[in-house]
Design an enzyme around this catalytic site. Structure first.
Site, PDB file in Angstrom:
ATOM      1  N   HIS A 215      19.019  21.093 -39.756  1.00 27.27           N
ATOM      2  CA  HIS A 215      20.084  20.202 -39.310  1.00 27.27           C
ATOM      3  C   HIS A 215      20.445  19.285 -40.455  1.00 27.27           C
ATOM      4  CE1 HIS A 215      18.482  21.594 -35.417  1.00 27.27           C
ATOM      5  NE2 HIS A 215      19.770  21.780 -35.266  1.00 27.27           N
TER       6      HIS A 215
ATOM      7  N   GLN B  80      12.972  29.702 -35.418  1.00 25.09           N
ATOM      8  CA  GLN B  80      14.112  29.950 -36.301  1.00 25.09           C
ATOM      9  C   GLN B  80      13.865  29.294 -37.646  1.00 25.09           C
ATOM     10  OE1 GLN B  80      17.191  28.079 -33.872  1.00 25.09           O
ATOM     11  NE2 GLN B  80      18.168  30.068 -33.689  1.00 25.09           N
TER      12      GLN B  80
ATOM     13  N   ASP C 278      15.456  27.064 -38.997  1.00 20.98           N
ATOM     14  CA  ASP C 278      16.480  26.148 -38.527  1.00 20.98           C
ATOM     15  C   ASP C 278      16.624  24.958 -39.477  1.00 20.98           C
ATOM     16  OD1 ASP C 278      18.293  25.371 -36.670  1.00 20.98           O
ATOM     17  OD2 ASP C 278      16.837  24.741 -35.156  1.00 20.98           O
TER      18      ASP C 278
ATOM     19  N   HIS D  16      24.426  22.568 -37.938  1.00 19.48           N
ATOM     20  CA  HIS D  16      23.264  23.356 -37.523  1.00 19.48           C
ATOM     21  C   HIS D  16      23.365  24.650 -38.306  1.00 19.48           C
ATOM     22  CE1 HIS D  16      23.256  21.265 -33.442  1.00 19.48           C
ATOM     23  NE2 HIS D  16      24.512  21.134 -33.803  1.00 19.48           N
TER      24      HIS D  16
ATOM     25  N   CYS E  64      17.553  20.760 -32.308  1.00 17.81           N
ATOM     26  CA  CYS E  64      18.508  19.704 -32.666  1.00 17.81           C
ATOM     27  C   CYS E  64      18.175  18.326 -32.085  1.00 17.81           C
ATOM     28  CB  CYS E  64      19.932  20.100 -32.314  1.00 17.81           C
ATOM     29  SG  CYS E  64      20.169  21.806 -31.876  1.00 17.81           S
TER      30      CYS E  64
ATOM     31  N   ARG F 211      12.906  29.632 -24.469  1.00 16.59           N
ATOM     32  CA  ARG F 211      14.089  29.742 -23.618  1.00 16.59           C
ATOM     33  C   ARG F 211      13.784  30.747 -22.523  1.00 16.59           C
ATOM     34  NH1 ARG F 211      18.831  30.125 -28.264  1.00 16.59           N
ATOM     35  NH2 ARG F 211      18.242  28.187 -29.296  1.00 16.59           N
TER      36      ARG F 211
ATOM     37  N   LYS G  58      32.729  27.314 -36.809  1.00 16.29           N
ATOM     38  CA  LYS G  58      31.469  27.869 -37.313  1.00 16.29           C
ATOM     39  C   LYS G  58      31.680  29.130 -38.133  1.00 16.29           C
ATOM     40  CE  LYS G  58      30.593  30.701 -33.273  1.00 16.29           C
ATOM     41  NZ  LYS G  58      29.676  31.161 -32.257  1.00 16.29           N
TER      42      LYS G  58
HETATM   43 ZN   LIG Z   1      20.757  22.855 -33.869  1.00 13.03          ZN
END
Ligand SMILES: [Zn+2]
Ligand SMILES: [Zn+2]
Length: 636
Positions: free
Chosen positions: A383, A379, A381, A509, A332, A361, A463
């Site tokens: 945004h 991911q 992912d 996200h 992000c 992580r 979410k």
């Molecule tokens: Zn994010």
């Protein structure tokens, strides 16, 4: 006095009636089956007195709460058996976990598999004694003295840590007892459908500076049939374990030099890249732009995003030229930099940035697991930056995309959770009202059923969470769609509205497959390693009947590769039967057997992984295989 039953009806019972007496007043059979009760939402012993007007539910082994009581009582049964068999072993804690229980013992002597069998036998014997299980209330000082005297030093520590005003209870069965909140079944005779599964080392209080305890895991069920069904499911899950299949199929590997960071081998990398290409194939249609951003950033970025303050225990750091850097734990903040580069207009929105970058992580070495919990992953992912009034339309589009993607894997049993505002949150009520409403309206418009989880949202926005069920009925948490009002605020993102003034965008996200590593683990287990053709690392293997047909086999393999298929050729001297067996073990979808007849007619003898056999020309096979690949068919 009166009590209220689960069906809403009221029942007259004698004053001071116990749960057992309430059960008796409802029916003989229920009284016989009862093992505990639920009074005003709290699970209690059958001997517990019921207050006037209480809501009472009688728990039998058939209810979920009832099974949990059985599991904890079985943990006690096990602890008693262990102490009878191995005097001097100290008891610590023995909680209920999913499908079973464990108990941690203080002992110098690790338990062997043979010990587990002996403990099981002893447990069965104690169950047969049908010892009544009794609750006693003790004062703190007396309880400490009691456990100190018999050398149970862990229990003494536990009691010392219990808040002063809490009532201490001890549960006794025969001459054995344990400090415990309960509740328990009325006697050991009510236990029996159990099995001890494994032993593992575990630190006292989970702290590696403390002494190592021996943890025995067990499972317990309401009856023998349920136990056997569970053990069968466990065997099935074991056979599908992605760590085992990943090794057998040569998909991935772990090195001590990169702990908990998966190394995808050539065959695993095929799956990894196919998944990315698959998700990517929707991005053009749905208006996403893919970006590639650095893995390493100056920590200033994470100070602004808040990760430095709130997430630093999970981040990897390094220092170069006296600047502090960190590997990004999520995409992000970097993606936000791209949004913030330019002056944005309402006409530019939505801006959808997709990112498949690797993330790092830090996870403690004790909690990492196969591909499902790792330190390095990627991911699917994205945004999405939108104006607040665009939330609903954007979520609707996203819901469609998610359904399309899950359908391809056969994940049709999908549960959607909508998590709403928690107590601690940013933003105004009006903001939350409109965001939550937008999510609900989108779900309704798509005709999707969902469950509301009140208060479970993040502090920065509501979410959606997706849970799917795999081929053997296990639930897996997959995608999330998260509305975020906080990051645009922290990074002071703006766009110029139709009114020509500055506005704050909302950020979404979202990940559909989630972590690719974890998703690969899930589909390895879901398909038991037998991937659909489009995902199979090797889609076809050519098996010549003998050396004589090597040329034809090589030509055929070359032709198939030309057509875009992933093909191998087994030119070994093995007998055909052995070659087929090897290909079956590798779970290759198509085996193409070639001999005299095939070589002379330009054909192949097709044997599918499913066992189906047929004969066809090479071209026919190519078009059949391509059809399966392009349609991403689940069956061959
Ligand atoms: Zn994010
Ligand atoms: Zn207990």
């Amino acid at each position: 006095m009166q009590v209220q039953l689960p069906d809403g009806s009221f029942k007259d019972v004698p004053n001071d009636a116990t749960v057992a007496q309430v059960a008796e007043s409802i029916g003989k059979r229920l009284a016989r089956d009862a093992i505990a009760g639920k009074v005003n939402g709290k699970i209690v012993d059958l001997t517990e007195k019921v207050p006037d007007n209480a809501k009472v539910e009688i728990l039998t082994p058939k209810s979920k709460d009832g099974v949990d009581v059985i599991r904890h009582s079985t943990a006690h049964l096990m602890a008693m058996a262990v102490q009878e068999l191995f005097p001097g072993t100290q008891v610590t804690i023995g909680p209920v976990i999913e499908n079973g229980f464990y108990y941690d013992f203080g002992t110098d002597r690790p338990f062997s598999d043979e010990d587990l069998r002996r403990i099981e036998e002893k447990m069965a014997e104690i169950a047969k004694r049908d010892l009544p299980i009794k609750r006693e209330v003790w004062s703190r000082d007396d309880a400490i003295k009691l456990f100190d005297k018999i050398g149970e030093k862990y229990k003494v520590q536990i009691i010392r840590d219990i808040p002063g005003d809490e009532i201490l209870t001890i549960y006794r069965q025969g001459d054995w007892f344990d400090l415990c909140r309960g509740p328990h079944v009325p006697s050991t005779g009510r236990l029996g459908a159990f099995k001890l599964l494994s032993v593992a080392g575990a630190y006292w209080r989970g702290d590696e500076r403390n002494s190592m305890l021996q943890r025995i895991y067990g499972t317990a069920w309401s009856d023998e049939k349920e136990l056997q069904e569970y053990l069968k499911r466990m065997d099935e899950a074991k056979a599908r374990d992605h760590r085992k299949l990943g090794k057998e199929l040569g998909l991935f590997h772990f090195s001590n030099l990169a702990p908990a960071m998966p190394i995808f081998l050539p065959k695993g990398a095929v799956i990894y890249n196919e998944l990315i290409d698959f998700v990517r194939s929707f991005y053009r249609r749905d208006g996403y732009s893919e970006v590639v951003t650095p893995l390493l950033w100056d920590t200033e970025l994470f100070k602004t995003s808040g990760h430095y303050d709130n997430y630093r225990d999970n981040m990897f750091f390094s220092e170069v030229e006296e600047r502090e850097y960190s590997l990004k734990p999520m995409n992000c903040p970097g993606d936000i930099q791209i949004y913030a580069m330019e002056r944005r207009s309402y006409r530019d929105l939505p801006i959808r940035l997709a990112n498949f970058a690797r993330l790092h992580r830090y996870e403690r070495s004790g909690v990492t697991h196969g591909l499902t919990r790792v330190r390095s992953f990627a991911q699917d992912d994205a945004h999405i930056f939108i104006a607040p009034e665009q939330i609903q339309a954007e979520i609707e589009r996203e819901l469609n995309l998610i359904k399309e993607i899950y359908d391809v894997f056969g994940f049709t049993d999908v549960k959607i959770g909508l998590s709403t505002r928690p107590e601690k949150r940013i933003g105004t009520d009006a903001m939350w009202d409109s965001a939550e409403k937008a999510l609900e309206e989108a779900l309704k418009k798509r005709g999707l059923s969902y469950q509301v989880n009140p208060g479970e949202g993040a502090f920065y926005g509501p979410k959606l969470d997706y849970q799917v069920t795999d081929a053997i009925g296990r639930p897996w948490q997959l995608g999330t769609v998260q509305v975020d009002y906080a990051q645009p605020e922290r990074f002071k993102l703006t766009y110029i509205g139709a009114d020509n003034s500055e506005h704050r965008p909302v950020m979404i996200h979202r990940a559909i497959l989630g972590s690719l590593e974890r998703f690969i683990a899930i589909i390895i287990e879901h398909f038991a390693g037998a991937f659909p053709v489009w995902l199979a690392p090797v889609q076809a293997i050519v098996l010549p009947l003998s050396e004589k047909f090597l040329d034809y086999a090589n030509d055929t393999a070359a032709k198939l590769r030309q057509a875009g298929l992933r093909v191998e050729m087994d030119g070994s001297n093995e007998k055909l039967g052995a070659k087929i067996r090897d290909a079956q073990l590798e779970k290759i979808p198509y085996m193409l057997i070639v001999g005299e007849k095939e070589a002379s007619s330009g054909s192949v003898s097709l044997r599918k992984r499913s066992g189906e056999q047929s004969s066809m020309s090479v071209d026919q096979f190519v078009s059949e295989a391509r059809r399966a690949i392009e349609s991403r068919a689940l069956t061959l």
